[in-house]
Design a protein around this motif. Structure first.
Motif, PDB file in Angstrom:
ATOM      1  N   MET A 262       0.939  -1.068   0.020  1.00 25.75           N
ATOM      2  CA  MET A 262       0.012   0.048  -0.001  1.00 25.75           C
ATOM      3  C   MET A 262       0.800   1.171  -0.013  1.00 25.75           C
ATOM      4  SD  MET A 262      -2.903   1.375  -0.340  1.00 25.75           S
ATOM      5  CE  MET A 262      -4.384   0.056  -0.092  1.00 25.75           C
ATOM      6  N   LEU A 307      -9.872   0.311  -2.537  1.00 28.72           N
ATOM      7  CA  LEU A 307      -8.564   0.751  -2.318  1.00 28.72           C
ATOM      8  C   LEU A 307      -8.326   1.771  -1.204  1.00 28.72           C
ATOM      9  CD1 LEU A 307      -5.587   0.374  -3.475  1.00 28.72           C
ATOM     10  CD2 LEU A 307      -6.002   2.243  -5.009  1.00 28.72           C
ATOM     11  N   ARG A 311      -6.476   1.314   2.386  1.00 31.86           N
ATOM     12  CA  ARG A 311      -5.216   2.147   2.856  1.00 31.86           C
ATOM     13  C   ARG A 311      -5.494   2.665   4.194  1.00 31.86           C
ATOM     14  NH1 ARG A 311      -3.238   6.442   4.257  1.00 31.86           N
ATOM     15  NH2 ARG A 311      -5.245   7.087   5.147  1.00 31.86           N
ATOM     16  N   VAL A 337      -4.074  -5.124  -3.876  1.00 35.32           N
ATOM     17  CA  VAL A 337      -3.327  -3.857  -3.745  1.00 35.32           C
ATOM     18  C   VAL A 337      -1.986  -4.386  -4.628  1.00 35.32           C
ATOM     19  CG1 VAL A 337      -1.956  -2.645  -2.265  1.00 35.32           C
ATOM     20  CG2 VAL A 337      -4.121  -3.343  -1.772  1.00 35.32           C
TER      21      VAL A 337
END
Length: 367
Positions: A262, A307, A311, A337
């Protein structure tokens, strides 16, 4: 037989000989020294014949240097680690350079690297030159035992070696440290060998973004090896992002691995968003949307929401929250990811062609 095909000696012990230890202070001590090289370390055993005491440095902090009195070998960064029961001084060495007689005045015509963690065969291009890849472990059942030779015309600078290792590690899906650098004169005459042993792990299992096909790997090496230099020259932190991706394959725990992946995605998005940041309100989702749009990645609006949420879990909270590992959800999200991190690098470095989708568990075409 080409130099790429020659056997590579990985473990050996030098014959005891007179050598000089030079401390950081400049003080010198002579003794009888032998150096043992294994697959994981280089250690020197120093039978001290002088009267002054060797300074003790902290383990891991380079101290002085060791060099054979006859010039046959040297180690320029050694650390004194203790004294044996018989009184010998023990040193950890990060590298060992072996010189071959009569080669001091000859020009280097070619270079061979030995890497651990991968084993390919074929030809590619790097730094404007042909590269020969030769696997040296056809029967290895684990990447831990895999070895590969990489031969190239002329000299490779330290930066070129670093970039080559970085690109191969990305393609292999695991750290592939250089464990030896050999230099040859015309006629394939060996001039010198430098063995390297660091503290890097080679990981639990590779996560290569490419199918198990040497032709694809070599195609990717040529494209990414060519593209990473201009990318870095543009100001993009290519070495950081490559290290984040490769580092994710080295750590054992999924929350650490996912966090590094990430970080790779966020670092890439941040640097692509920088030209827009002065005129737009910042948000991570907006940065990710810009990343996906600019690099033409296969992520839709739902994927951007996903996403952004992942995160927050990994970089704000520090770990995957519920639903947890027992449901398989984190295991799927890390693959999601990983695909974004890989394909972003493909686009930035100019690679098109087959790749292995970690999330969809199949070979796809990146174009």
């Amino acid at each position: 037989m080409s130099i790429a095909e020659r056997g590579a000696t990985e473990s050996f012990t030098t014959a005891p000989c007179e050598a000089v230890y030079t401390a950081k202070s400049g003080e010198q001590s002579r003794g009888n020294v032998s150096v043992a090289v294994s697959s994981s370390s280089i250690s020197a055993r120093f039978e001290d014949l002088s009267t002054f005491a060797l300074p003790e440095e902290r383990y891991g902090e380079p101290g002085g240097k060791l060099e054979a009195a006859n010039g046959s070998w040297r180690s320029s960064s050694v650390t004194f680690t203790g004294t044996s029961a018989s009184g010998a001084r023990l040193f950890n060495c990060s590298e060992l350079h072996l010189a071959h007689d009569g080669g001091e005045d000859l020009a280097v015509a070619s270079t061979r690297l030995i890497l651990s963690g991968a084993s390919w065969n074929g030809l590619s291009r790097y730094a404007g030159r042909t590269v020969v890849f030769q696997g040296h472990s056809p029967d290895a059942t684990s990447h831990h035992d895999a070895r590969m030779a990489v031969a190239i015309e002329g000299v490779l600078s330290p930066k070129e070696r670093e970039t080559l290792e970085m690109v191969i590690s990305l393609i292999a899906g695991i750290a592939t440290p250089i464990i030896a650098v050999e230099q040859y004169a015309a006629g394939d005459r060996l001039l010198s060998v430098t063995h390297y042993r660091g503290y890097r792990r080679v990981g639990r299992f590779p996560h290569s973004p490419f199918p198990d096909d040497d032709a694809v790997r070599l195609r990717a090496f040529a494209a990414i090896g060519e593209g990473v230099g201009p990318l870095a020259a543009s100001g993009f932190p290519a070495d950081v992002v490559f290290d984040q991706i490769t580092g994710s394959n080295v750590v054992a725990q999924i929350h650490l691995s996912a966090g590094l992946l990430m970080q790779a995605v966020q670092t890439t998005a941040y640097h692509l968003a920088a030209p827009r940041s002065a005129s737009a309100e910042h948000s991570y989702r907006a940065d990710f949307a810009g990343l996906v749009s600019e690099l033409r990645l296969n992520v839709d609006e739902a994927g951007l929401d996903r996403l952004t949420a992942v995160r927050t879990e990994l970089l704000d909270h520090g770990y995957f929250g519920p639903p947890g590992y027992e449901t398989g959800r984190p295991q799927v999200d890390i693959k999601f990811v990983r695909d974004i991190a890989h394909t972003a690098i493909f686009r930035l470095c100019g690679y098109t062609g087959p790749f292995w989708s970690s999330e969809r568990f199949r070979i796809e075409e990146f174009s």
